[in-house]
Design a protein around this motif. Structure first.
Motif, PDB file in Angstrom:
ATOM      1  N   TRP A 262      -5.926  59.619  14.944  1.00  0.00           N
ATOM      2  CA  TRP A 262      -4.799  58.780  15.320  1.00  0.00           C
ATOM      3  C   TRP A 262      -5.300  57.552  16.059  1.00  0.00           C
ATOM      4  O   TRP A 262      -6.440  57.517  16.529  1.00  0.00           O
ATOM      5  CB  TRP A 262      -3.833  59.559  16.218  1.00  0.00           C
ATOM      6  CG  TRP A 262      -2.417  59.100  16.090  1.00  0.00           C
ATOM      7  CD1 TRP A 262      -1.714  58.332  16.964  1.00  0.00           C
ATOM      8  CD2 TRP A 262      -1.522  59.393  15.016  1.00  0.00           C
ATOM      9  NE1 TRP A 262      -0.439  58.108  16.506  1.00  0.00           N
ATOM     10  CE2 TRP A 262      -0.289  58.757  15.297  1.00  0.00           C
ATOM     11  CE3 TRP A 262      -1.652  60.120  13.824  1.00  0.00           C
ATOM     12  CZ2 TRP A 262       0.803  58.825  14.437  1.00  0.00           C
ATOM     13  CZ3 TRP A 262      -0.563  60.197  12.975  1.00  0.00           C
ATOM     14  CH2 TRP A 262       0.649  59.563  13.275  1.00  0.00           C
ATOM     15  N   TYR A 332       2.347  64.926  24.729  1.00  0.00           N
ATOM     16  CA  TYR A 332       1.957  64.740  23.325  1.00  0.00           C
ATOM     17  C   TYR A 332       0.571  65.351  23.094  1.00  0.00           C
ATOM     18  O   TYR A 332      -0.433  64.646  23.021  1.00  0.00           O
ATOM     19  CB  TYR A 332       1.982  63.249  22.954  1.00  0.00           C
ATOM     20  CG  TYR A 332       3.390  62.731  22.883  1.00  0.00           C
ATOM     21  CD1 TYR A 332       4.076  62.712  21.670  1.00  0.00           C
ATOM     22  CD2 TYR A 332       4.058  62.321  24.028  1.00  0.00           C
ATOM     23  CE1 TYR A 332       5.396  62.277  21.604  1.00  0.00           C
ATOM     24  CE2 TYR A 332       5.373  61.886  23.980  1.00  0.00           C
ATOM     25  CZ  TYR A 332       6.037  61.871  22.767  1.00  0.00           C
ATOM     26  OH  TYR A 332       7.335  61.455  22.711  1.00  0.00           O
ATOM     27  N   HIS A 334      -2.728  67.013  21.418  1.00  0.00           N
ATOM     28  CA  HIS A 334      -3.472  66.855  20.166  1.00  0.00           C
ATOM     29  C   HIS A 334      -4.437  68.021  19.946  1.00  0.00           C
ATOM     30  O   HIS A 334      -5.278  67.958  19.058  1.00  0.00           O
ATOM     31  CB  HIS A 334      -4.266  65.541  20.175  1.00  0.00           C
ATOM     32  CG  HIS A 334      -3.436  64.309  19.993  1.00  0.00           C
ATOM     33  ND1 HIS A 334      -3.995  63.069  19.735  1.00  0.00           N
ATOM     34  CD2 HIS A 334      -2.092  64.105  20.025  1.00  0.00           C
ATOM     35  CE1 HIS A 334      -3.036  62.160  19.635  1.00  0.00           C
ATOM     36  NE2 HIS A 334      -1.875  62.765  19.811  1.00  0.00           N
ATOM     37  N   PHE A 337      -5.074  69.475  16.437  1.00  0.00           N
ATOM     38  CA  PHE A 337      -6.090  68.815  15.616  1.00  0.00           C
ATOM     39  C   PHE A 337      -7.462  69.429  15.892  1.00  0.00           C
ATOM     40  O   PHE A 337      -8.244  69.693  14.975  1.00  0.00           O
ATOM     41  CB  PHE A 337      -6.151  67.321  15.933  1.00  0.00           C
ATOM     42  CG  PHE A 337      -5.180  66.457  15.177  1.00  0.00           C
ATOM     43  CD1 PHE A 337      -4.666  66.840  13.944  1.00  0.00           C
ATOM     44  CD2 PHE A 337      -4.784  65.231  15.693  1.00  0.00           C
ATOM     45  CE1 PHE A 337      -3.785  66.041  13.243  1.00  0.00           C
ATOM     46  CE2 PHE A 337      -3.900  64.419  14.997  1.00  0.00           C
ATOM     47  CZ  PHE A 337      -3.403  64.818  13.778  1.00  0.00           C
ATOM     48  N   TYR A 362      -0.046  73.626  10.755  1.00  0.00           N
ATOM     49  CA  TYR A 362      -0.295  72.496  11.651  1.00  0.00           C
ATOM     50  C   TYR A 362       0.690  71.387  11.275  1.00  0.00           C
ATOM     51  O   TYR A 362       0.876  71.099  10.086  1.00  0.00           O
ATOM     52  CB  TYR A 362      -1.725  71.983  11.500  1.00  0.00           C
ATOM     53  CG  TYR A 362      -2.786  72.989  11.862  1.00  0.00           C
ATOM     54  CD1 TYR A 362      -3.217  73.134  13.173  1.00  0.00           C
ATOM     55  CD2 TYR A 362      -3.365  73.806  10.888  1.00  0.00           C
ATOM     56  CE1 TYR A 362      -4.200  74.063  13.516  1.00  0.00           C
ATOM     57  CE2 TYR A 362      -4.343  74.738  11.209  1.00  0.00           C
ATOM     58  CZ  TYR A 362      -4.759  74.860  12.526  1.00  0.00           C
ATOM     59  OH  TYR A 362      -5.725  75.780  12.865  1.00  0.00           O
ATOM     60  N   TRP A 364       2.490  67.386  12.630  1.00  0.00           N
ATOM     61  CA  TRP A 364       2.479  66.283  13.583  1.00  0.00           C
ATOM     62  C   TRP A 364       3.487  65.221  13.171  1.00  0.00           C
ATOM     63  O   TRP A 364       3.742  64.987  11.998  1.00  0.00           O
ATOM     64  CB  TRP A 364       1.084  65.696  13.761  1.00  0.00           C
ATOM     65  CG  TRP A 364       0.339  65.240  12.551  1.00  0.00           C
ATOM     66  CD1 TRP A 364       0.180  63.954  12.115  1.00  0.00           C
ATOM     67  CD2 TRP A 364      -0.407  66.054  11.619  1.00  0.00           C
ATOM     68  NE1 TRP A 364      -0.608  63.919  10.984  1.00  0.00           N
ATOM     69  CE2 TRP A 364      -0.982  65.195  10.655  1.00  0.00           C
ATOM     70  CE3 TRP A 364      -0.630  67.440  11.511  1.00  0.00           C
ATOM     71  CZ2 TRP A 364      -1.760  65.671   9.606  1.00  0.00           C
ATOM     72  CZ3 TRP A 364      -1.404  67.911  10.455  1.00  0.00           C
ATOM     73  CH2 TRP A 364      -1.958  67.026   9.525  1.00  0.00           C
ATOM     74  N   SER A 365       4.053  64.591  14.206  1.00  0.00           N
ATOM     75  CA  SER A 365       5.117  63.625  13.989  1.00  0.00           C
ATOM     76  C   SER A 365       5.172  62.647  15.152  1.00  0.00           C
ATOM     77  O   SER A 365       4.886  63.002  16.293  1.00  0.00           O
ATOM     78  CB  SER A 365       6.470  64.353  13.882  1.00  0.00           C
ATOM     79  OG  SER A 365       7.558  63.435  13.889  1.00  0.00           O
ATOM     80  N   ALA A 467       1.438  60.659  18.313  1.00  0.00           N
ATOM     81  CA  ALA A 467       1.902  61.818  17.556  1.00  0.00           C
ATOM     82  C   ALA A 467       1.948  63.057  18.444  1.00  0.00           C
ATOM     83  O   ALA A 467       1.035  63.278  19.254  1.00  0.00           O
ATOM     84  CB  ALA A 467       0.987  62.078  16.360  1.00  0.00           C
ATOM     85  N   TYR A 468       2.983  63.824  18.280  1.00  0.00           N
ATOM     86  CA  TYR A 468       3.017  65.191  18.817  1.00  0.00           C
ATOM     87  C   TYR A 468       2.375  66.073  17.758  1.00  0.00           C
ATOM     88  O   TYR A 468       2.817  66.113  16.602  1.00  0.00           O
ATOM     89  CB  TYR A 468       4.451  65.632  19.081  1.00  0.00           C
ATOM     90  CG  TYR A 468       4.582  67.052  19.610  1.00  0.00           C
ATOM     91  CD1 TYR A 468       4.709  67.286  20.977  1.00  0.00           C
ATOM     92  CD2 TYR A 468       4.571  68.141  18.753  1.00  0.00           C
ATOM     93  CE1 TYR A 468       4.827  68.591  21.466  1.00  0.00           C
ATOM     94  CE2 TYR A 468       4.676  69.444  19.239  1.00  0.00           C
ATOM     95  CZ  TYR A 468       4.813  69.653  20.593  1.00  0.00           C
ATOM     96  OH  TYR A 468       4.916  70.936  21.073  1.00  0.00           O
ATOM     97  N   VAL A 469       1.336  66.800  18.134  1.00  0.00           N
ATOM     98  CA  VAL A 469       0.606  67.646  17.184  1.00  0.00           C
ATOM     99  C   VAL A 469       0.754  69.098  17.623  1.00  0.00           C
ATOM    100  O   VAL A 469       0.366  69.475  18.725  1.00  0.00           O
ATOM    101  CB  VAL A 469      -0.882  67.271  17.125  1.00  0.00           C
ATOM    102  CG1 VAL A 469      -1.577  68.041  15.992  1.00  0.00           C
ATOM    103  CG2 VAL A 469      -1.071  65.771  16.926  1.00  0.00           C
ATOM    104  N   SER A 471       1.096  73.509  16.331  1.00  0.00           N
ATOM    105  CA  SER A 471       0.661  74.515  15.352  1.00  0.00           C
ATOM    106  C   SER A 471       1.319  75.845  15.656  1.00  0.00           C
ATOM    107  O   SER A 471       1.773  76.090  16.782  1.00  0.00           O
ATOM    108  CB  SER A 471      -0.865  74.675  15.367  1.00  0.00           C
ATOM    109  OG  SER A 471      -1.299  75.246  16.591  1.00  0.00           O
TER     110      SER A 471
END
Length: 478
Positions: A262, A332, A334, A337, A362, A364-365, A467-469, A471
């Motif tokens: 990102w 947020y 990550h 990832f 997984y 993300w948005s 991005a909010y990631v 899972s």
């Protein structure tokens, strides 16, 4: 590593970007207020692609003798001189925590991005001691947008720490890397090499890149890293065109590649977004794996550059870990990832994707539509805002056939009979509200997850293209 004048950004980004460093490099030019800058160091409907590389495509990976190395870039300091951010309030235990997480992902060494702040020497001492205790190597990446452009200072840092058991070495020579460094010139870099015995892998820009060829002025460099090649340099998907351009110049094994998931930054001195669509983190790894016969080094960008949103952990560990005015990282994470990275690292190193033995979704948005107006932001939309698609990107790791439902607000879509492997799917953000991901296997629901700390909203006070990631994993395979 960082800053970007708008006209330069747009002209570079809208071109084919060869040298593609233009965008990423320009981002790191000096801001009006400080020498140390920021380092720039598919679909309108739901879509689905499946990567079964771990299953049917193993034969297509070229196996090759020779060790492959993967590094993680860790910011020690890079903000304007005398700023108390990044690792200013780190201690030995925080370094140990970072290094334990990084080492667990089969990463060989950590590049320590150092600048000119008075406190960084002490943090580096802790870092080397912690790395030795954990059993991971480290090396310097001198950030010459902050670090003094001095051969003597560079040599002093390298020679002081190169005897540490944690010093990463190539063929017995301490690795020396950089962000920027054209200020030293070929003669300065040659002097660093001669006086340290170092293995040089800098990222030098603002030069004629043809001078990196063997026999040219920078031809003595052992390797050269392309920082900006981790991201698309415009409104298109990432390709390997820029990689191959530099590979042709450098020759076998001298090109060092980069990968990132990102990029977004929103300060008054740099305000832009680099396109992270089309499962960038995954597709970039797949590109590197496809080129593994020509690569020796890959560096992951980054562990903790919160100001540019390319971090791979859950967020700032301390109040001072991010630059003043950073409003887009808290809340947020990550780290999802980071969770999947070992799958690709093993494939890069060995030429074989590992077996997938558990089931994970997984996703993300971004938090709001790209085109809305912020209610209370003193800055404009980031440059590149219109390169962002309003889509939730998803990677489904299936240990066997599975079916998945994605839902945002009132809009949902089913993806049935996804096959073993990594399935890349996406959902248009056609509604506002909570995110839910579900998985079914053999008639049983094995995942049903709605994060409590994230919603896609139709409004925002301040622009946030981070991005909010997240899972979610099944407790067992069915």
């Amino acid at each position: 590593m960082k800053v970007l004048i708008s006209s330069l950004f747009l002209s570079a980004a809208l071109s084919i970007a060869l040298p593609s460093l233009s965008l990423a490099h320009a981002a790191r030019q000096s801001s009006p207020t400080s020498k140390r800058e920021l380092h720039i160091r598919n679909s309108t409907d739901a879509s689905k692609t499946t990567d079964n590389a771990g299953y049917d495509d193993i034969a297509n990976l070229e196996k090759r003798d020779g060790t492959k190395y993967v590094f993680m870039h860790h910011i020690v300091g890079k903000q304007p001189a005398n700023s108390l951010s990044d690792t200013y309030d780190y201690n030995y235990d925080l370094w140990v925590n970072d290094f334990n997480q990084i080492r667990a992902k089969n990463i060989d060494a950590v590049a320590l991005n150092v600048g000119r702040d008075y406190w960084e020497w002490a943090r580096v001492q802790d870092a080397y001691n912690a790395a030795a205790a954990v059993g991971i190597d480290v090396f310097f990446s001198f950030d010459y947008t902050s670090f003094d452009c001095s051969v003597d200072e560079t040599v002093n840092w390298v020679n002081t720490f190169s005897g540490s058991p944690a010093q990463f070495k190539v063929d017995g020579r301490p690795m020396v890397s950089s962000f920027s460094g054209d200020c030293l010139g070929p003669g300065g870099w040659q002097a660093v090499r001669d006086r340290t015995g170092g293995f040089l892998m800098p990222f030098i820009y603002n030069i004629d890149y043809q001078q990196l060829r063997r026999g040219a002025s920078y031809g003595f460099l052992d390797s050269w890293q392309c920082w900006g090649c981790a991201w698309p340099q415009g409104d298109q998907d990432k390709t390997t065109q820029d990689d191959h351009y530099y590979m042709d110049i450098l020759g076998p094994d001298r090109y060092a590649a980069t990968v990132s998931g990102w990029f977004f930054t929103h300060y008054n001195y740099k305000n832009f977004y680099l396109r992270g669509d089309a499962w960038l983190f995954l597709t970039r790894w797949e590109e590197l794996i496809s080129m593994r016969d020509q690569l020796r080094f890959v560096e992951v960008l980054t562990w903790n550059d919160f100001g540019e949103s390319h971090y791979l952990n859950s967020g700032p560990p301390t109040a001072g870990s991010q630059p003043y005015g950073t409003t887009w990282t808290n809340g947020y994470p990550h780290d999802a990832f980071f969770d999947l990275i070992n799958y690709y690292i093993e494939a890069f190193k060995t030429g074989t994707y590992p077996a997938i033995t558990s089931d994970t979704i997984y996703f993300w948005s971004r938090p709001h539509p790209a085109g809305i107006n912020a209610n209370n932001d003193g800055l404009s939309r980031p440059q590149g805002w219109d390169w962002a698609s309003d889509v939730m990107w998803v990677a489904v790791f299936c240990s066997s056939t599975c079916s998945v439902t994605l839902q945002v607000g009132s809009y949902s879509q089913d993806f049935n009979n996804l096959s073993y492997g990594v399935n890349k799917i996406s959902l248009p953000l056609n509604a506002f509200g909570s995110v839910t991901v579900k998985m079914r296997k053999n008639g049983q629901e094995v995942i049903n997850y709605t994060p409590s700390d994230f919603q896609y909203q139709g409004w925002t006070d301040q622009y946030n293209f981070n991005a909010y990631v997240g899972s979610a994993s099944a407790s067992g395979s069915l």
